[in-house]
Each structure stands twice: as C-alpha cells, then as structure tokens.
Write a protein that holds these residues in place. Structure first.
Motif, short mmCIF file in Angstrom:
data_model
loop_
_atom_site.label_atom_id
_atom_site.label_comp_id
_atom_site.label_asym_id
_atom_site.label_seq_id
_atom_site.Cartn_x
_atom_site.Cartn_y
_atom_site.Cartn_z
N PRO A 17 -22.73 -6.32 -67.57
CA PRO A 17 -22.74 -6.83 -68.95
C PRO A 17 -21.53 -7.69 -69.31
N SER A 18 -20.38 -7.47 -68.67
CA SER A 18 -19.20 -8.27 -69.00
C SER A 18 -19.32 -9.71 -68.52
N LEU A 19 -20.32 -10.00 -67.67
CA LEU A 19 -20.53 -11.37 -67.18
C LEU A 19 -21.66 -12.11 -67.90
N VAL A 20 -22.36 -11.43 -68.77
CA VAL A 20 -23.46 -12.07 -69.49
C VAL A 20 -22.92 -13.21 -70.34
N GLY A 21 -23.57 -14.37 -70.24
CA GLY A 21 -23.17 -15.54 -71.02
C GLY A 21 -22.08 -16.37 -70.37
N ARG A 22 -21.61 -15.97 -69.22
CA ARG A 22 -20.56 -16.73 -68.53
C ARG A 22 -21.15 -17.61 -67.45
N LYS A 23 -20.65 -18.83 -67.35
CA LYS A 23 -21.05 -19.75 -66.30
C LYS A 23 -20.26 -19.39 -65.05
N LEU A 24 -20.96 -19.16 -63.93
CA LEU A 24 -20.32 -18.81 -62.67
C LEU A 24 -20.35 -20.01 -61.74
N MET A 25 -19.18 -20.42 -61.28
CA MET A 25 -19.06 -21.63 -60.47
C MET A 25 -18.55 -21.31 -59.07
N ILE A 26 -19.04 -22.04 -58.08
CA ILE A 26 -18.53 -21.92 -56.71
C ILE A 26 -17.35 -22.86 -56.60
N VAL A 27 -16.21 -22.33 -56.19
CA VAL A 27 -14.99 -23.14 -56.09
C VAL A 27 -14.43 -23.08 -54.67
N GLN A 28 -13.86 -24.21 -54.25
CA GLN A 28 -13.19 -24.31 -52.96
C GLN A 28 -11.71 -24.50 -53.23
N PRO A 29 -10.87 -23.51 -52.95
CA PRO A 29 -9.43 -23.70 -53.13
C PRO A 29 -8.93 -24.89 -52.31
N VAL A 30 -7.99 -25.66 -52.90
CA VAL A 30 -7.46 -26.86 -52.25
C VAL A 30 -5.94 -26.90 -52.37
N ASN A 31 -5.32 -27.74 -51.56
CA ASN A 31 -3.88 -28.00 -51.70
C ASN A 31 -3.70 -29.25 -52.56
N SER A 32 -2.48 -29.71 -52.74
CA SER A 32 -2.23 -30.86 -53.64
C SER A 32 -2.75 -32.18 -53.08
N ASP A 33 -3.18 -32.20 -51.83
CA ASP A 33 -3.82 -33.39 -51.26
C ASP A 33 -5.33 -33.33 -51.39
N GLY A 34 -5.84 -32.26 -52.00
CA GLY A 34 -7.28 -32.10 -52.16
C GLY A 34 -7.96 -31.56 -50.93
N GLN A 35 -7.20 -31.11 -49.94
CA GLN A 35 -7.75 -30.56 -48.70
C GLN A 35 -8.10 -29.09 -48.88
N ALA A 36 -9.25 -28.70 -48.36
CA ALA A 36 -9.70 -27.31 -48.49
C ALA A 36 -8.75 -26.34 -47.79
N VAL A 37 -8.49 -25.24 -48.45
CA VAL A 37 -7.71 -24.14 -47.87
C VAL A 37 -8.47 -22.85 -48.17
N ARG A 38 -8.37 -21.88 -47.30
CA ARG A 38 -9.04 -20.60 -47.48
C ARG A 38 -10.56 -20.75 -47.57
N HIS A 39 -11.20 -19.77 -48.16
CA HIS A 39 -12.66 -19.72 -48.24
C HIS A 39 -13.14 -20.00 -49.66
N GLN A 40 -14.40 -20.34 -49.78
CA GLN A 40 -15.00 -20.57 -51.09
C GLN A 40 -15.15 -19.24 -51.82
N GLU A 41 -15.17 -19.29 -53.14
CA GLU A 41 -15.36 -18.09 -53.93
C GLU A 41 -16.06 -18.44 -55.24
N VAL A 42 -16.41 -17.43 -56.00
CA VAL A 42 -17.07 -17.62 -57.29
C VAL A 42 -16.06 -17.34 -58.40
N ALA A 43 -16.04 -18.20 -59.41
CA ALA A 43 -15.12 -18.05 -60.53
C ALA A 43 -15.89 -18.17 -61.84
N ALA A 44 -15.52 -17.36 -62.82
CA ALA A 44 -16.09 -17.46 -64.16
C ALA A 44 -15.40 -18.62 -64.87
#
Length: 90
Positions: A17-44
């Motif tokens: 219930p605490s997530l109802v109404g929230r948009k859940l997005m898939i995000v790819q962590p990046v460094n300051s050059d925009g290069q992918a680091v680590r793994h993808q995750e879901v963020a509210a």
C-alpha cells in the motif's frame, strides 16, 4: 546521493500500500561521464522524471523520507528519484 539515467518504467498492479500511486522507474546508476556503473534498479519517482533523463537518487532512510506524506506510518521504498540533472559541470 547518486546519479543515474532513467531507462524505463515498471508497472505493478499488486504492491504494498505504501507504493500505491507512485511511478516506479528503472534506473541505471552512472558516473559523471554518463557511463553505467553497478546494476540497474527500480526507484520511486518523486519529481516527475522521464525515460532518458539523468536523475539524482537517494537510498535507504533518505529514500523513505523523500515520498512520505504526513499520514504514512511505514514505507517499503529503498530508492527514490529526488532530482533531475540539467547538466554535468566538471
């Protein structure tokens, strides 16, 4: 805080219930050059970010506070988008 790029979204009709109404997005962590680091995750998303945008993420207790309303007693969220990055200045 962490930097990431929004690469998609997640649709979940059955959730805590605490997530109802929230948009859940898939995000790819990046460094300051925009290069992918680590793994993808879901963020509210608390700021209306869209696919392709670079964003600021918070994790843990900060993520739970980012989306909390006054009546919330618990929040299962562990990663939140709290800002949209306009540019990287180095």
């Amino acid at each position: 805080m962490y930097m990431a790029k929004v690469i998609g979204s997640v649709v979940s009709t059955q959730k805590d219930p605490s997530l109802v109404g929230r948009k859940l997005m898939i995000v790819q962590p990046v460094n300051s050059d925009g290069q992918a680091v680590r793994h993808q995750e879901v963020a509210a998303d608390s700021v209306g970010a869209g696919v392709g945008e670079y964003v600021l993420l918070v994790r843990g207790a900060g993520a739970r506070r980012a989306n909390r309303n006054e009546e919330a007693t618990r929040d299962v969220n562990d990663c939140s988008i709290v800002g949209i990055i306009d540019r990287f200045d180095k």
